[in-house]
Design a protein around this motif. Structure first.
Motif, PDB file in Angstrom:
ATOM      1  N   LEU A 106       0.644  -1.099  -0.067  1.00  0.00           N
ATOM      2  CA  LEU A 106       0.009  -0.099  -0.059  1.00  0.00           C
ATOM      3  C   LEU A 106       0.881   1.053  -0.101  1.00  0.00           C
ATOM      4  CD1 LEU A 106      -3.013  -0.742   2.282  1.00  0.00           C
ATOM      5  CD2 LEU A 106      -2.897  -1.131   0.041  1.00  0.00           C
ATOM      6  N   ALA A 107       2.017   1.068   0.638  1.00  0.00           N
ATOM      7  CA  ALA A 107       2.930   2.432   0.737  1.00  0.00           C
ATOM      8  C   ALA A 107       3.362   2.530  -0.517  1.00  0.00           C
ATOM      9  CB  ALA A 107       4.047   2.182   1.710  1.00  0.00           C
ATOM     10  N   LEU A 156      -7.455   7.902   2.411  1.00  0.00           N
ATOM     11  CA  LEU A 156      -7.469   8.217   0.713  1.00  0.00           C
ATOM     12  C   LEU A 156      -8.541   9.234   0.434  1.00  0.00           C
ATOM     13  CD1 LEU A 156      -6.347   4.860  -0.501  1.00  0.00           C
ATOM     14  CD2 LEU A 156      -4.908   6.831  -0.386  1.00  0.00           C
ATOM     15  N   VAL A 157      -9.798   8.773   0.699  1.00  0.00           N
ATOM     16  CA  VAL A 157     -10.976   9.543   0.542  1.00  0.00           C
ATOM     17  C   VAL A 157     -10.756  11.097   1.008  1.00  0.00           C
ATOM     18  CG1 VAL A 157     -13.523  10.177   1.002  1.00  0.00           C
ATOM     19  CG2 VAL A 157     -12.736   7.668   0.327  1.00  0.00           C
ATOM     20  N   ALA A 200       1.533   5.497  -7.074  1.00  0.00           N
ATOM     21  CA  ALA A 200       2.233   5.004  -8.265  1.00  0.00           C
ATOM     22  C   ALA A 200       1.210   5.269  -9.422  1.00  0.00           C
ATOM     23  CB  ALA A 200       2.142   3.361  -7.798  1.00  0.00           C
ATOM     24  N   PRO A 201       1.793   5.517 -10.785  1.00  0.00           N
ATOM     25  CA  PRO A 201       1.033   5.649 -12.004  1.00  0.00           C
ATOM     26  C   PRO A 201       0.416   4.250 -12.464  1.00  0.00           C
ATOM     27  CG  PRO A 201       3.427   5.695 -12.299  1.00  0.00           C
ATOM     28  CD  PRO A 201       3.358   5.454 -11.007  1.00  0.00           C
ATOM     29  N   GLY A 202      -0.957   4.623 -12.736  1.00  0.00           N
ATOM     30  CA  GLY A 202      -1.727   3.267 -13.098  1.00  0.00           C
ATOM     31  C   GLY A 202      -2.083   2.359 -12.130  1.00  0.00           C
ATOM     32  N   VAL A 203      -1.973   2.795 -10.904  1.00  0.00           N
ATOM     33  CA  VAL A 203      -2.376   1.906  -9.759  1.00  0.00           C
ATOM     34  C   VAL A 203      -3.561   2.355  -8.912  1.00  0.00           C
ATOM     35  CG1 VAL A 203      -1.862   0.684  -7.658  1.00  0.00           C
ATOM     36  CG2 VAL A 203      -0.237   0.988  -9.522  1.00  0.00           C
ATOM     37  N   ASP A 204      -4.837   1.663  -9.035  1.00  0.00           N
ATOM     38  CA  ASP A 204      -5.954   2.067  -8.283  1.00  0.00           C
ATOM     39  C   ASP A 204      -5.975   1.580  -7.001  1.00  0.00           C
ATOM     40  OD1 ASP A 204      -8.519   2.405  -7.319  1.00  0.00           O
ATOM     41  OD2 ASP A 204      -9.558   1.669  -8.874  1.00  0.00           O
ATOM     42  N   VAL A 242      -6.808  -2.057  -5.059  1.00  0.00           N
ATOM     43  CA  VAL A 242      -5.915  -2.906  -4.037  1.00  0.00           C
ATOM     44  C   VAL A 242      -6.601  -3.174  -2.663  1.00  0.00           C
ATOM     45  CG1 VAL A 242      -3.829  -2.974  -3.285  1.00  0.00           C
ATOM     46  CG2 VAL A 242      -4.054  -1.817  -5.376  1.00  0.00           C
ATOM     47  N   ILE A 243      -7.012  -2.163  -2.129  1.00  0.00           N
ATOM     48  CA  ILE A 243      -7.564  -2.326  -0.747  1.00  0.00           C
ATOM     49  C   ILE A 243      -8.702  -3.272  -0.847  1.00  0.00           C
ATOM     50  CG2 ILE A 243      -8.651  -1.014   1.253  1.00  0.00           C
ATOM     51  CD1 ILE A 243      -6.941   1.493   0.449  1.00  0.00           C
TER      52      ILE A 243
END
Length: 204
Positions: free
Chosen positions: A98-99, A172-173, A104-108, A112-113
């Protein structure tokens, strides 16, 4: 996980041979951390080298037996008395993932969560079913009680991980909402706005 001290604890009950120690270790922990025989004998060799155990004859099947020494009992007593050190925690793959996913580009990262939460909740449900089965199987012996302790630790760990994932998503929200409220930066090279209150200079 201290295989070294786990084997010493089993030998405290009496002489054992390698594969017997492996079976008892896995029985006591519910095979949560499976061992191979080579790992067991490598550890026994080191314990013998350090004077904590010694070879003590053979059983009827010709298996070499190992016994704990007085030095080994002292080592075991110190291990039980000393708290497990949490100042240098082991690397956690999920925390690292997660860190690294943040920014990171292109990572949702929310995807992942979500995927991890689904897996964690399923694992927690599986552990809970195993616990219920263990409790309804009848009176528990020493190994079953030991396995229940390990199983409950896994349940609590999964519950804590699920709560932490909820916290990560909430954070994140909040970050996304804060970023949306920030004014967009001015384009590079943009002209300064004209002062609307200034009047044009009169011609002479």
């Amino acid at each position: 996980m201290s295989i070294r001290h786990g084997l010493l604890a089993l030998l405290e009950a009496g002489p054992r041979y390698g594969s017997q120690l492996r079976t008892e270790f896995e029985s006591r922990t519910g095979s949560t951390w499976p061992l191979n025989v080579g790992q067991v004998y490598t550890t026994l060799s080191r314990l013998e080298r350090d004077g904590l155990i010694l070879q003590d004859g053979q059983d009827d099947g010709g298996h070499p037996l190992y016994s704990i020494t007085d030095e080994g009992r002292g080592e075991l007593k110190g291990w039980f008395a000393q708290p497990v050190d949490r100042t240098s925690p082991a690397r956690d793959e999920l925390a690292i993932k997660l860190a690294m996913a943040v920014g990171a580009p292109g990572v949702d990262i929310r995807a992942v969560i979500q995927a991890q939460r689904h897996h964690t909740v399923k694992a927690m449900q599986d552990y809970t079913r195993l616990k219920a089965k263990a409790l309804t199987d009848g009176p528990a012996d020493r190994d079953e009680v030991a396995w229940l302790l390990v199983l409950e630790q896994l349940i609590f760990q999964a519950e804590a991980e699920a709560r932490w994932l909820d916290h990560c998503e909430s954070r994140l929200v909040r970050l996304a909402e804060a970023a949306a409220r920030e004014p967009a930066p001015a384009p590079t090279g943009a002209k300064a706005p004209t002062n609307a209150t200034s009047r044009p200079r009169a011609r002479r």
